[in-house]
Motif scaffolding. Structure first.
Motif, PDB file in Angstrom:
ATOM      1  N   LYS A  10       0.797  -1.277   0.190  1.00 54.13           N
ATOM      2  CA  LYS A  10      -0.008  -0.104   0.134  1.00 54.13           C
ATOM      3  C   LYS A  10       0.603   1.216   0.032  1.00 54.13           C
ATOM      4  CE  LYS A  10      -3.291   0.487   3.145  1.00 54.13           C
ATOM      5  NZ  LYS A  10      -4.229   0.174   4.402  1.00 54.13           N
ATOM      6  N   LEU A  11       1.847   1.255   0.759  1.00 50.95           N
ATOM      7  CA  LEU A  11       2.861   2.382   1.009  1.00 50.95           C
ATOM      8  C   LEU A  11       3.459   2.573  -0.408  1.00 50.95           C
ATOM      9  CD1 LEU A  11       4.330   1.852   4.443  1.00 50.95           C
ATOM     10  CD2 LEU A  11       3.198   3.886   3.539  1.00 50.95           C
ATOM     11  N   GLU A  12       4.004   1.377  -1.097  1.00 55.41           N
ATOM     12  CA  GLU A  12       4.497   1.568  -2.258  1.00 55.41           C
ATOM     13  C   GLU A  12       3.663   2.188  -3.500  1.00 55.41           C
ATOM     14  OE1 GLU A  12       6.731  -2.038  -3.567  1.00 55.41           O
ATOM     15  OE2 GLU A  12       8.418  -0.891  -3.720  1.00 55.41           O
ATOM     16  N   ALA A  13       2.394   1.716  -3.396  1.00 55.98           N
ATOM     17  CA  ALA A  13       1.588   2.130  -4.370  1.00 55.98           C
ATOM     18  C   ALA A  13       1.261   3.740  -4.261  1.00 55.98           C
ATOM     19  CB  ALA A  13       0.402   1.429  -4.334  1.00 55.98           C
ATOM     20  N   ALA A  14       1.297   3.949  -3.188  1.00 58.53           N
ATOM     21  CA  ALA A  14       1.081   5.527  -2.768  1.00 58.53           C
ATOM     22  C   ALA A  14       2.229   6.353  -3.227  1.00 58.53           C
ATOM     23  CB  ALA A  14       0.528   5.707  -1.291  1.00 58.53           C
ATOM     24  N   PHE A  15       3.314   5.730  -2.958  1.00 54.91           N
ATOM     25  CA  PHE A  15       4.598   6.444  -3.290  1.00 54.91           C
ATOM     26  C   PHE A  15       4.803   6.899  -4.687  1.00 54.91           C
ATOM     27  CE2 PHE A  15       8.845   6.121  -4.781  1.00 54.91           C
ATOM     28  CZ  PHE A  15       9.459   7.032  -4.313  1.00 54.91           C
ATOM     29  N   GLN A  16       4.354   5.648  -5.467  1.00 51.55           N
ATOM     30  CA  GLN A  16       4.509   5.482  -6.803  1.00 51.55           C
ATOM     31  C   GLN A  16       3.405   6.591  -7.700  1.00 51.55           C
ATOM     32  OE1 GLN A  16       6.930   4.254  -8.801  1.00 51.55           O
ATOM     33  NE2 GLN A  16       6.118   5.376 -10.440  1.00 51.55           N
TER      34      GLN A  16
END
Ligand SMILES: [Fe+2]
Ligand SMILES: [Fe+2]
Lengths: 320, 98
Positions: A10-16
Motif C-alpha cells: 500500500k505504501l509503495e503504491a501510494a509512493f508511486q
C-alpha cells in the motif's frame, strides 16, 4: 500474503502514485529502501564528481596565460567545490553522513565521473573541459532539475544557474585559440580530439546495457535516457565545433535528415570500462590527491572544534 | 541521523533572505565548528553571486519538525472549517467584487 507485506504494498503504491502525479518526495516522507539507496549512490557519486572535477582544472591555475584567465578559472573551480557541497548536503538528508561518503570515496568504493581521470595536457584542455565536459554535465543536470527527490532537484536548479558561465568561459577560450596562431589552433584541435570521446562516455552505457535505468525512470529519478541525452548533446555541440572551424574526431559523424539528428560513431566501451575500473591515466593520482587533502585538513577541523568547545565553556562559565 | 560521525563538524541549516521584503528561505546545509564559522561558510557556499542580503544559520539538531506520518490528523482541525475560505460564502453577483 502477510499484513506487513500488504501494508508495504500500500505504501509503495501510494509512493508511486505521488511520483507519477509529479509531486516531490521530501526527506521525511516514506520511500522504498531501494529508492533511498539508489539516490544515495547517484547523488554521492555526483557530489564526488564535482569535487574530484576540481583537480584536472586546478592543474592549470598556476599556469593560466593571464591574471584574468587565472581569476576566472579560480571562480569556476570554486563553483565546482560549491556544487559538491550542495550535493553532499542534499545527500545527507537521506540518512548518510558526510564522513561515510568521504570514506566511500577514499576507499574507492564510491565512483565519480570517469572523465576526471584524464589528464589536462595543454591550456586548450581548460577550454575543452568548460565547453564539452561542463556542456555534457549541463545536459544531464537540466534533466535532473525535475527529479522526483526534492532536495536533489533543488540542488540541480541552483547548480544549473551557475553552469552556463562555465560552458561559456570554456567556449571563449576555444574561440580565442581557434582564431589565434597556427600553433594555438593546433592545441585547440588536439584538446578536442582528446576530450570528445570521453565526454560522450559521460552519459553512461547505451540504454540497452544500462542496468539501473528502467527502475530510475519509473521512479522519475532519471527523466531522460542515457542515449537521448547523449544525442541531445551531440546535436547541440556539432554546430558549435563548426563555428570554431574545428573538426570533431569522428568519421561517422553525419547529419541524418530522416531522424533530424546527427548520426555518430560507436564509443570505445572497453576504454570506458577500463577507466571506471580504476585503470585510467589519472585514477590513482586523483584519489591520492583527495585523500591527502582530507588528511591534510584534519588538524584544521580539530582545531576549529577545540576552539568552539573552548568558547562554549567560556560562555557557560561567564553565565554561571 | 548519521551514525559514525565522530569528529565530524556539526550540521547547520542555512536560510537566506534574497532581498529586503522577502522571507528567509531554506537553501541547504553545511558543516561548521560553530555558528560564526557556519555564517562565513554559508556566505561562501550559498551567496557567491549576490543571492542574499541576510543569512540565518541554525544547528540542524535544534530544529523541531512535524512528521509526515501524522500529516492527516495533525492538520485535521483545519479541514472541517470550510468557512475560513472566502468561497464558502455565496453572495449575489449584484454585490460586485467583495
Ligand atoms: Fe558543477
Ligand atoms: Fe561546471
Amino acid at each position: 500474503m502477510g499484513v506487513v507485506d500488504r501494508e508495504f504494498e500500500k505504501l509503495e503504491a501510494a509512493f508511486q502514485a505521488k511520483v507519477e502525479a509529479e509531486q516531490r518526495i521530501e526527506p521525511k516522507d516514506w520511500m522504498p529502501e531501494k529508492y533511498r539507496q539508489t539516490l544515495i549512490r547517484q547523488m554521492s557519486q555526483h557530489a564526488h564528481s564535482e569535487v574530484v572535477g576540481m583537480l584536472p582544472e586546478g592543474n592549470w591555475l598556476t599556469r593560466a596565460p593571464s591574471l584574468k584567465r587565472k581569476a576566472i578559472l579560480m571562480a569556476k573551480i570554486q563553483d565546482e567545490g560549491g556544487h559538491g557541497l550542495y550535493l553532499y548536503s542534499a545527500t545527507e538528508t537521506l540518512g548518510i553522513s558526510r564522513d561515510q561518503m568521504f570514506d566511500q570515496l577514499h576507499s574507492g568504493k564510491a565512483k565519480y565521473s570517469s572523465i576526471f581521470n584524464y589528464p589536462t595536457l595543454n591550456w586548450a584542455d581548460i577550454g575543452a573541459i568548460g565547453w564539452l565536459v561542463d556542456g555534457a554535465a549541463i545536459t544531464n543536470q537540466i534533466a535532473l532539475c525535475r527529479c522526483s527527490y526534492g532536495p536533489y532537484a533543488r540542488a540541480m536548479i541552483r547548480i544549473c544557474k551557475e553552469e552556463s558561465f562555465h560552458q561559456r568561459q570554456g567556449y571563449e577560450i576555444m574561440m580565442t585559440m581557434a582564431q589565434g596562431t597556427e600553433e594555438q589552433r593546433d592545441m585547440a584541435q588536439d584538446a578536442l580530439n582528446r576530450w570528445w570521446w570521453p565526454t560522450l562516455m559521460m552519459f553512461g552505457p547505451n540504454d540497452s546495457n544500462s542496468a539501473h535505468s528502467a527502475q530510475s525512470m519509473q521512479w522519475k529519478i532519471k527523466r531522460q535516457s542515457n542515449d537521448e541525452l547523449r544525442q541531445k548533446f551531440v546535436d547541440a555541440t556539432v554546430p558549435q565545433a563548426e563555428f570554431l572551424n574545428l573538426r570533431i574526431p569522428d568519421d561517422q559523424l553525419k547529419w541524418n535528415e530522416d531522424r533530424g539528428h546527427y548520426d555518430f560513431g560507436e564509443i570505445d566501451w572497453e576504454e570506458f570500462r577500463n577507466v571506471v575500473k580504476g585503470n585510467g591515466l589519472c585514477n590513482r593520482e586523483r584519489l591520492q590527491a583527495r585523500v591527502d587533502a582530507h588528511e591534510g585538513g584534519r588538524w584544521v577541523r580539530e582545531a576549529a572544534l577545540a576552539h568552539a568547545r573552548k568558547q562554549e565553556a567560556r560562555k557557560a562559565a561567564a553565565a554561571a | 541521523m548519521s551514525k559514525n560521525n565522530k569528529g565530524e563538524l556539526p550540521l547547520y541549516e542555512v536560510f537566506i533572505r534574497s532581498k529586503n521584503g522577502l522571507d528567509h528561505k531554506h537553501v541547504g546545509s553545511l558543516h561548521a565548528a560553530d555558528a560564526e564559522m557556519a555564517l562565513m561558510a554559508a556566505r561562501d557556499v550559498y551567496t557567491r553571486r549576490g543571492e542574499g542580503v541576510s543569512i540565518w544559520v541554525v544547528k540542524s539538531t535544534d530544529i523541531v519538525a512535524s512528521s509526515p506520518e501524522d500529516r492527516g490528523s495533525f492538520y485535521d482541525p483545519a479541514d472541517d472549517k470550510l468557512y475560513r475560505h472566502p468561497t464558502f460564502f455565496e453572495l449575489p453577483d449584484e454585490v460586485g467584487h467583495l
